[in-house]
Design a protein around this motif. Sequence first.
Motif, PDB file in Angstrom:
ATOM      1  N   ASN A 188     -10.020 -12.884   2.397  1.00 22.58           N
ATOM      2  CA  ASN A 188     -11.090 -13.844   2.140  1.00 22.58           C
ATOM      3  C   ASN A 188     -11.249 -14.781   3.326  1.00 22.58           C
ATOM      4  OD1 ASN A 188     -12.888 -15.816   1.089  1.00 22.58           O
ATOM      5  ND2 ASN A 188     -12.174 -15.400  -0.994  1.00 22.58           N
ATOM      6  N   PRO A 190     -13.917 -16.444   4.597  1.00 25.89           N
ATOM      7  CA  PRO A 190     -14.627 -17.727   4.432  1.00 25.89           C
ATOM      8  C   PRO A 190     -13.783 -18.811   3.780  1.00 25.89           C
ATOM      9  CG  PRO A 190     -16.024 -15.898   3.751  1.00 25.89           C
ATOM     10  CD  PRO A 190     -14.650 -15.337   3.944  1.00 25.89           C
ATOM     11  N   MET A 191     -12.865 -18.427   2.909  1.00 27.59           N
ATOM     12  CA  MET A 191     -12.005 -19.416   2.262  1.00 27.59           C
ATOM     13  C   MET A 191     -10.863 -19.851   3.182  1.00 27.59           C
ATOM     14  SD  MET A 191     -10.031 -19.200  -1.434  1.00 27.59           S
ATOM     15  CE  MET A 191     -11.600 -19.174  -2.316  1.00 27.59           C
ATOM     16  N   GLY A 219     -15.765 -12.578  -1.582  1.00 28.37           N
ATOM     17  CA  GLY A 219     -16.661 -13.708  -1.363  1.00 28.37           C
ATOM     18  C   GLY A 219     -18.052 -13.275  -0.967  1.00 28.37           C
ATOM     19  N   ARG A 222     -22.556 -12.204   2.795  1.00 29.24           N
ATOM     20  CA  ARG A 222     -23.366 -13.320   3.294  1.00 29.24           C
ATOM     21  C   ARG A 222     -22.481 -14.484   3.755  1.00 29.24           C
ATOM     22  NH1 ARG A 222     -28.586 -14.721   2.811  1.00 29.24           N
ATOM     23  NH2 ARG A 222     -28.945 -13.028   1.312  1.00 29.24           N
ATOM     24  N   THR A 223     -21.447 -14.798   2.979  1.00 29.99           N
ATOM     25  CA  THR A 223     -20.585 -15.921   3.364  1.00 29.99           C
ATOM     26  C   THR A 223     -19.801 -15.604   4.637  1.00 29.99           C
ATOM     27  OG1 THR A 223     -18.851 -15.109   1.858  1.00 29.99           O
ATOM     28  CG2 THR A 223     -20.350 -16.783   0.997  1.00 29.99           C
ATOM     29  N   TYR A 224     -19.446 -14.343   4.825  1.00 31.13           N
ATOM     30  CA  TYR A 224     -18.766 -13.937   6.058  1.00 31.13           C
ATOM     31  C   TYR A 224     -19.683 -14.135   7.260  1.00 31.13           C
ATOM     32  CZ  TYR A 224     -14.634 -11.707   3.956  1.00 31.13           C
ATOM     33  OH  TYR A 224     -13.460 -11.463   3.312  1.00 31.13           O
ATOM     34  N   GLU A 226     -22.256 -16.057   7.611  1.00 30.53           N
ATOM     35  CA  GLU A 226     -22.490 -17.484   7.872  1.00 30.53           C
ATOM     36  C   GLU A 226     -21.320 -18.089   8.639  1.00 30.53           C
ATOM     37  OE1 GLU A 226     -23.172 -19.099   4.027  1.00 30.53           O
ATOM     38  OE2 GLU A 226     -25.260 -18.394   3.909  1.00 30.53           O
ATOM     39  N   MET A 227     -20.097 -17.756   8.231  1.00 30.68           N
ATOM     40  CA  MET A 227     -18.910 -18.280   8.910  1.00 30.68           C
ATOM     41  C   MET A 227     -18.833 -17.758  10.336  1.00 30.68           C
ATOM     42  SD  MET A 227     -16.185 -20.203   8.664  1.00 30.68           S
ATOM     43  CE  MET A 227     -15.993 -20.448   6.881  1.00 30.68           C
TER      44      MET A 227
END
Length: 297
Positions: A188, A190-191, A219, A222-224, A226-227
């Motif tokens: 994970n 992004p976390m 996650g 998309r969140t990857y 963005e990060m």
Amino acid sequence: MDRLLFGDNQFFGVNHMSEEKARAQAVRFQDLDAIMDVLACACEQGISTFMCTTHDRIADVVERARQDPDRFSALTFYPGMPYAHKYANAVTEDGMIGAVRRFMPQEGTVNALLRGGASMARRDIEGVMTLLIDAEMKMFAGARTPVIFLQNVVVDLLLGLEFTEAFAVFARHVRERYGAEPGFITMNLPMLVPVLERAGMENPLVCANINKLGFRMSGGIRTYIEMLEAQRCRAIAMSVFASGAIPPREALEWVAQIPAIQSVVFGASSAAHIESTARIARDIWGLDRSVAAATVG
């Protein structure tokens, strides 16, 4: 850091899409010569960085590479620790004391036991962690290990426990004792990245599943993205082929569009697969085979 890194899953029967293929690979690579032949092929293609677990058999690989400098003089290791099954098996086979002796670092069993015992008595987590790191690194004595990874089995557990200081302890010890850069493998990304930032790490080195299908990307893709677009970490992408669901050229062309992805780690069990992947990477990144993979970042 090289663009292409070679992984070890195939050597130890790990395949996320086919148990039958995993079993066949495990049988084939019981022979150390078979492992060394595949590594030699990778080196011939300019892929000289071996990102590996601390499985017991890696000690044999390191020793064989040391004995054969003509084939493996360029080989560099990126250890990833711990290999959890190794500890469980050692306790089963040798008992608790025997397991402790097996994994003691170079400084000697007595000193290490005293350090570990004193640390436990003081509830000194840093002392215990550094002892375990040193035990894992014992097999790499004399080898080049410029990056040392904490495996996702521990990274994601610490992440869930919100034990941020443990990441700082790991990073500090591998820098100070081994002159290496700390890396973190996670399911994970992004976390994890914000937690590493809170632990004092700017632009940390993180290895995670990254591919255009979102395969095993906790996650969501998309969140990857963005990060990664924010360039808050330097990423090493694994599972880029989604265990064979994405054609190699398509997979690597997608990865090449994301600047924060510095490297790709892949596994292969045949010379043809290694040669094909290296050729595609050279086409996409304009790499010069004579200069190994390519230095980036």
